[in-house]
Motif scaffolding. Structure first.
Motif, PDB file in Angstrom:
ATOM      1  N   GLU A  95      -9.989  29.119   3.173  1.00 55.32           N
ATOM      2  CA  GLU A  95     -10.623  29.864   2.286  1.00 55.32           C
ATOM      3  C   GLU A  95     -11.492  31.103   3.239  1.00 55.32           C
ATOM      4  N   GLY A  96     -11.205  32.571   2.540  1.00 50.03           N
ATOM      5  CA  GLY A  96     -11.687  33.634   3.132  1.00 50.03           C
ATOM      6  C   GLY A  96     -10.755  34.986   2.877  1.00 50.03           C
ATOM      7  N   VAL A  97     -11.268  36.119   3.085  1.00 46.19           N
ATOM      8  CA  VAL A  97     -10.616  37.325   3.019  1.00 46.19           C
ATOM      9  C   VAL A  97      -9.970  37.504   4.317  1.00 46.19           C
ATOM     10  N   TYR A  98      -8.475  37.910   3.888  1.00 42.44           N
ATOM     11  CA  TYR A  98      -7.793  38.124   5.457  1.00 42.44           C
ATOM     12  C   TYR A  98      -7.018  39.417   5.137  1.00 42.44           C
ATOM     13  N   ILE A 105      10.373  41.651  10.729  1.00 41.95           N
ATOM     14  CA  ILE A 105       8.860  41.992  10.162  1.00 41.95           C
ATOM     15  C   ILE A 105       8.082  41.228  10.918  1.00 41.95           C
ATOM     16  N   ASN A 106       7.057  41.863  11.376  1.00 44.85           N
ATOM     17  CA  ASN A 106       6.010  41.182  12.307  1.00 44.85           C
ATOM     18  C   ASN A 106       4.648  41.422  11.382  1.00 44.85           C
ATOM     19  N   ILE A 107       3.944  40.259  11.070  1.00 45.13           N
ATOM     20  CA  ILE A 107       2.709  40.330  10.274  1.00 45.13           C
ATOM     21  C   ILE A 107       1.702  39.554  11.207  1.00 45.13           C
ATOM     22  N   GLU A 108       0.714  40.378  11.130  1.00 43.43           N
ATOM     23  CA  GLU A 108      -0.666  39.973  11.969  1.00 43.43           C
ATOM     24  C   GLU A 108      -1.754  39.686  10.883  1.00 43.43           C
ATOM     25  N   LEU A 109      -2.364  38.504  10.847  1.00 42.95           N
ATOM     26  CA  LEU A 109      -3.275  38.242   9.829  1.00 42.95           C
ATOM     27  C   LEU A 109      -4.704  38.041  10.612  1.00 42.95           C
ATOM     28  N   THR A 110      -5.680  38.739   9.911  1.00 43.59           N
ATOM     29  CA  THR A 110      -7.014  38.781  10.561  1.00 43.59           C
ATOM     30  C   THR A 110      -8.173  38.119   9.436  1.00 43.59           C
ATOM     31  N   SER A 111      -8.608  36.933   9.994  1.00 43.76           N
ATOM     32  CA  SER A 111      -9.680  36.414   8.873  1.00 43.76           C
ATOM     33  C   SER A 111     -10.808  37.156   9.131  1.00 43.76           C
ATOM     34  N   ASP A 112     -11.814  36.787   8.121  1.00 42.61           N
ATOM     35  CA  ASP A 112     -13.167  37.270   8.011  1.00 42.61           C
ATOM     36  C   ASP A 112     -13.911  36.899   9.114  1.00 42.61           C
ATOM     37  N   MET A 154     -25.261  35.414  -0.632  1.00 42.65           N
ATOM     38  CA  MET A 154     -24.973  35.730   0.930  1.00 42.65           C
ATOM     39  C   MET A 154     -23.432  36.576   0.849  1.00 42.65           C
ATOM     40  N   ARG A 155     -23.524  37.193   2.063  1.00 41.60           N
ATOM     41  CA  ARG A 155     -22.358  37.797   2.090  1.00 41.60           C
ATOM     42  C   ARG A 155     -22.099  38.039   3.928  1.00 41.60           C
ATOM     43  N   ARG A 156     -21.133  37.228   4.414  1.00 41.20           N
ATOM     44  CA  ARG A 156     -20.797  37.584   5.780  1.00 41.20           C
ATOM     45  C   ARG A 156     -22.193  36.824   6.368  1.00 41.20           C
ATOM     46  N   GLY A 157     -22.808  35.740   6.055  1.00 42.37           N
ATOM     47  CA  GLY A 157     -23.641  35.151   6.390  1.00 42.37           C
ATOM     48  C   GLY A 157     -25.221  35.563   6.193  1.00 42.37           C
ATOM     49  N   LYS A 158     -25.092  36.834   5.646  1.00 44.14           N
ATOM     50  CA  LYS A 158     -26.543  37.500   5.297  1.00 44.14           C
ATOM     51  C   LYS A 158     -26.884  37.517   4.055  1.00 44.14           C
ATOM     52  N   VAL A 159     -28.035  37.050   3.864  1.00 44.80           N
ATOM     53  CA  VAL A 159     -28.666  36.728   2.568  1.00 44.80           C
ATOM     54  C   VAL A 159     -28.904  38.051   1.670  1.00 44.80           C
ATOM     55  N   LEU A 160     -28.140  38.197   0.624  1.00 44.63           N
ATOM     56  CA  LEU A 160     -28.376  39.608  -0.178  1.00 44.63           C
ATOM     57  C   LEU A 160     -29.715  39.676  -1.093  1.00 44.63           C
ATOM     58  N   ALA A 161     -29.671  38.261  -1.628  1.00 47.49           N
ATOM     59  CA  ALA A 161     -30.717  38.007  -2.727  1.00 47.49           C
ATOM     60  C   ALA A 161     -31.179  36.469  -2.697  1.00 47.49           C
ATOM     61  N   GLU A 203     -19.082  48.324  -0.411  1.00 46.88           N
ATOM     62  CA  GLU A 203     -17.703  48.441   0.549  1.00 46.88           C
ATOM     63  C   GLU A 203     -16.625  48.364  -0.100  1.00 46.88           C
ATOM     64  N   GLN A 204     -15.361  49.256  -0.218  1.00 49.27           N
ATOM     65  CA  GLN A 204     -14.259  49.205  -0.818  1.00 49.27           C
ATOM     66  C   GLN A 204     -13.529  47.928  -0.025  1.00 49.27           C
ATOM     67  N   GLY A 205     -12.689  47.338  -0.894  1.00 45.58           N
ATOM     68  CA  GLY A 205     -11.681  46.328  -0.477  1.00 45.58           C
ATOM     69  C   GLY A 205     -12.263  44.880  -1.132  1.00 45.58           C
ATOM     70  N   MET A 206     -11.554  44.087  -0.602  1.00 45.19           N
ATOM     71  CA  MET A 206     -12.135  42.713  -1.167  1.00 45.19           C
ATOM     72  C   MET A 206     -13.221  42.094  -0.337  1.00 45.19           C
ATOM     73  N   GLN A 207     -14.110  41.430  -1.248  1.00 46.30           N
ATOM     74  CA  GLN A 207     -15.220  41.194  -0.456  1.00 46.30           C
ATOM     75  C   GLN A 207     -15.740  39.565  -1.170  1.00 46.30           C
ATOM     76  N   LYS A 208     -16.209  38.657  -0.315  1.00 46.24           N
ATOM     77  CA  LYS A 208     -16.195  37.434  -0.369  1.00 46.24           C
ATOM     78  C   LYS A 208     -17.761  37.309  -0.495  1.00 46.24           C
ATOM     79  N   LEU A 209     -18.440  36.585  -1.478  1.00 43.41           N
ATOM     80  CA  LEU A 209     -19.828  36.498  -1.860  1.00 43.41           C
ATOM     81  C   LEU A 209     -19.860  34.848  -1.881  1.00 43.41           C
ATOM     82  N   ASP A 210     -20.722  34.418  -1.011  1.00 45.10           N
ATOM     83  CA  ASP A 210     -21.222  33.010  -0.839  1.00 45.10           C
ATOM     84  C   ASP A 210     -22.404  32.645  -1.686  1.00 45.10           C
TER      85      ASP A 210
END
Length: 694
Positions: free
Chosen positions: A584-587, A552-559, A232-239, A261-268
């Motif tokens: 755990e996750g992509v930020y 320095i201001n840092i804003e994090l956004t979780s997946d 799965m990815r983001r709760g959606k079943v890929l296979a 999709e380009q970038g960091m991807q999390k697969l569950d």
């Protein structure tokens, strides 16, 4: 226990002469008439005799030799396996009981004469164990004790553990010079279980391509059941795949998701839970893949095979962002399209252009291009051709001989950082062969390493970097890099210093110049959930000098879309910021600061990975603990029989080691001698003054 005796610079027979001189002078002084009584005369005679004896005795140079015996107690280490697997399989009552038993053993061993140390598997002192460790390295923990107490006598080690290790090598492979007593904790029952044993995948994949993900699922003590695995990815079943299993079996599930999709991807990955399972934490896992556009191409050109090429190739192959290309005319050749300078991110010329002319034309082609170069000079290098192409290396006269030099670090080098550990290892590398002669290097060149002849660190560069019209060129004035890598591996069983220097050099050369005045980035792309995420921030002025004091201001956004904000102020010794407690996750992050009144912004992403090693297997392995004790002369006891272990250790009396220390001090330097002489002089003077002799 202390022992003292007096030794002399002069023959000890002179003591008799001191007695005679002191007695004679005292007698001559007090033999006549006197205004005091006979008793006082004898007292003053004795005081003068003692005073004169001590003064003449001190002329002999007496030295006090003191022998101090120090009794060193043997060390006994009580070590908790503080891993999370014990917390998962025991209740609070059992853990409290374990703590009480360990404290009781500590008191018993202290009374028996041991120096008791209570620690966890990482070697940290423990007062109240929490059992939240993310991994168990039993072998490493026991081996660490040998090095930690190398100068002390180790009476024994007690390991309170469930016998499960998921890091390092088996503790049975190591040899310990002390008995290991083991206390078994946990549940040895073999429950039905389905677990994800391993996930094989590429950490870096290319956008638009499908990539393999292999999931290995292990079943234990199960009747024949279907095993269903979902990707799965983001709760959606890929296979999704299903296979049947019975008893103990190892199943493999192969998936081919698309990197769209380009970038960091999390697969569950999730395995359906069965009704009889007790441990359901090991039915799920997550992996992180970085989707990128393409690899950087690193080309190595040489006239003939050489072990240096293999050493460099191993460094390049460790970085999945690089593609290694090798061109050796007549041995391993590439097509003209592959040798196009515009397609190459870094060209390494090893002893090329060569004196036989095999690589001369190719070198000229790259010399007039803008491709970054790394030149490794050796006995086959045609230095005249190098000079003709305006490379940053030239000799006043053609070298006819070669010198053997060892590398010396440059503390002023700042293009990229080299760890203190590597800086300590590099000066101990074996020598390399460099051309003997006076070399001319441009003033803009920055040495990475200097040439060191014997114990003398010269100002001649061995490895240096130059920037010509925004083009980076590195020069290594010697071949034989393979000896460095082999020497380091022989001493430390790894080549981390060699790999660090040349991987960072290759990364620096192959990376385009960054003209941004504000840079903020995590120091690595993946962090464990047990460590803080570390950000590095760099701010520059118009002439690219580092400036400090910026907020320095840092804003994090979780997946999941949750946002969190942080800020800090940079200073000369504080350019990093740590953020802990992330799950755990992509930020994705956005860092901002103000520079000359303008807002500067940097964005990027990183991943936090939860370590699940402790949840993979919760079945205690008491057999392993028994073998450890049997191999080392210790004994194994389950927690329920901890009192028997205490009784056994009560009979194990400590045998202290005696260390003797000798010290020498001149008798004339002792304070009590001074005060004794002062007292004798004062007594005689006051008595004679009182009786009217003065």
């Amino acid at each position: 226990m202390n022992q003292q005796r007096i030794i002399f610079d002069s023959p000890s027979g002179y003591i008799i002469l001191c007695v005679v001189i002191a007695a004679g002078i005292a007698y001559l002084l007090y033999r006549g008439s006197h205004p005091w009584s006979d008793m006082w005369n004898k007292i003053l005679l004795a005081a003068r005799f003692i005073l004169l004896f001590f003064l003449t005795f001190l002329l002999l140079g007496p030295i006090v030799k003191q022998i101090t015996n120090i009794f060193e107690k043997p060390v006994f280490v009580l070590m908790y396996d503080n891993s999370a697997s014990i917390r998962q399989t025991t209740d609070t009552t059992t853990r409290v009981q374990l703590e009480q038993k360990i404290n009781g053993l500590s008191e018993t061993l202290t009374e028996a004469g041991y120096d008791v140390k209570i620690s966890d598997l990482q070697g940290a002192a423990v007062t109240q164990p929490q059992f939240r460790g993310s991994y168990s390295d039993l072998g490493g923990a026991l081996k660490r004790i040998s090095s930690q107490y190398e100068s002390s006598q180790i009476g024994g080690v007690l390991l309170a553990s469930d016998g499960i290790y998921n890091e390092g090598v088996s503790p049975l492979y190591n040899v310990y010079n002390y008995p290991v007593y083991t206390l078994g904790v946990g549940d040895t029952t073999q429950h039905p279980d389905i677990l994800i044993r391993d996930v094989a995948y590429n950490k870096i994949v290319y956008q638009g391509n499908k990539f393999p993900v292999r999931v290995e699922v292990l079943t234990r003590n199960l009747a024949e059941v279907p095993v269903n695995v979902s990707l799965m990815r983001r709760g959606k079943v890929l296979a999704q795949q299903t296979k049947n299993a019975a008893g103990d079996a190892l199943l493999s599930f192969d998936f081919q998701p698309l990197a769209d999709e380009q970038g960091m991807q999390k697969l569950d990955i999730k395995v359906d839970v069965k009704p009889d399972e007790v441990n359901v934490q090991n039915n799920k896992a997550s992996v992180f893949v970085e989707v990128v556009e393409g690899k950087k191409k690193i080309l190595v050109v040489a006239s003939s095979p050489h072990p240096d090429i293999k050493a460099l190739r191993e460094v390049v192959d460790k970085n999945p962002n690089y593609e290694f290309l090798l061109h050796i005319p007549g041995v391993e050749t590439l097509t003209p399209q592959q040798l196009d300078p515009q397609q190459i991110d870094l060209a390494v010329f090893h002893q090329a252009p060569d004196t036989k002319g095999k690589t001369r034309d190719l070198f000229r082609q790259f010399a007039i291009s803008k491709t970054p170069l790394f030149l490794i000079v050796g006995s086959q290098t045609d230095l005249s051709q190098v000079a003709k192409q305006n490379m940053p290396v030239a000799f006043e006269s053609a070298p006819r001989d070669y010198d053997e030099v060892i590398p010396g670090t440059n503390p002023g080098f700042s293009q990229f950082s080299i760890s203190s550990e590597s800086n300590a290892i590099i000066p101990n590398y074996p020598p390399v062969s460099v051309p003997f002669g006076k070399i001319r290097t441009p003033g803009s060149a920055t040495p990475v390493l200097f040439q060191k002849v014997g114990a003398v660190l010269t100002e001649k560069p061995l490895l240096y970097i130059d920037d010509q019209d925004h083009r980076k060129i590195a020069v290594m004035l010697g071949e034989g890099l393979w000896r460095w890598k082999l020497n380091e591996y022989d001493r430390f069983e790894n080549s981390s210093a060699f790999d660090e220097v040349f991987s960072k050099l290759i990364q620096y050369l192959s990376t385009g110049e960054d003209k941004r005045k504000f840079r903020c980035y995590p120091v690595k792309q993946e962090f464990s959930d047990t460590e803080p995420v570390v950000f590095e921030s760099q701010v520059y002025n118009d002439i690219f000098e580092p400036v400090y004091g910026n907020v320095i201001n840092i804003e994090l956004t979780s997946d999941t879309g949750k946002k969190s904000r942080y800020n800090y102020t940079t200073s000369a010794g504080n350019t990093r910021y740590q953020i802990g407690g992330l799950s755990e996750g992509v930020y994705r992050y956005a860092a901002t600061t103000k520079l000359a009144g303008k807002d500067e912004r940097v964005t990027g992403e990183f991943a936090v990975i939860a370590r699940q090693a402790e949840l993979q297997n919760l079945t205690a392995d008491f057999d392993l603990l028994k073998k450890i004790s049997s191999n080392t002369g210790g004994q194994f006891y389950p927690l329920s029989k901890a009192d028997e272990l205490k009784t056994s250790l009560q009979t194990k009396k400590a045998k202290s080691v005696i260390h003797s220390e000798e010290s020498y001090s001149s008798l004339v330097n002792l304070k009590w001698v001074f005060f004794l002489l002062l007292a004798l002089v004062s007594l005689e003077w006051f008595a004679r003054k009182f009786f009217g002799s003065y």
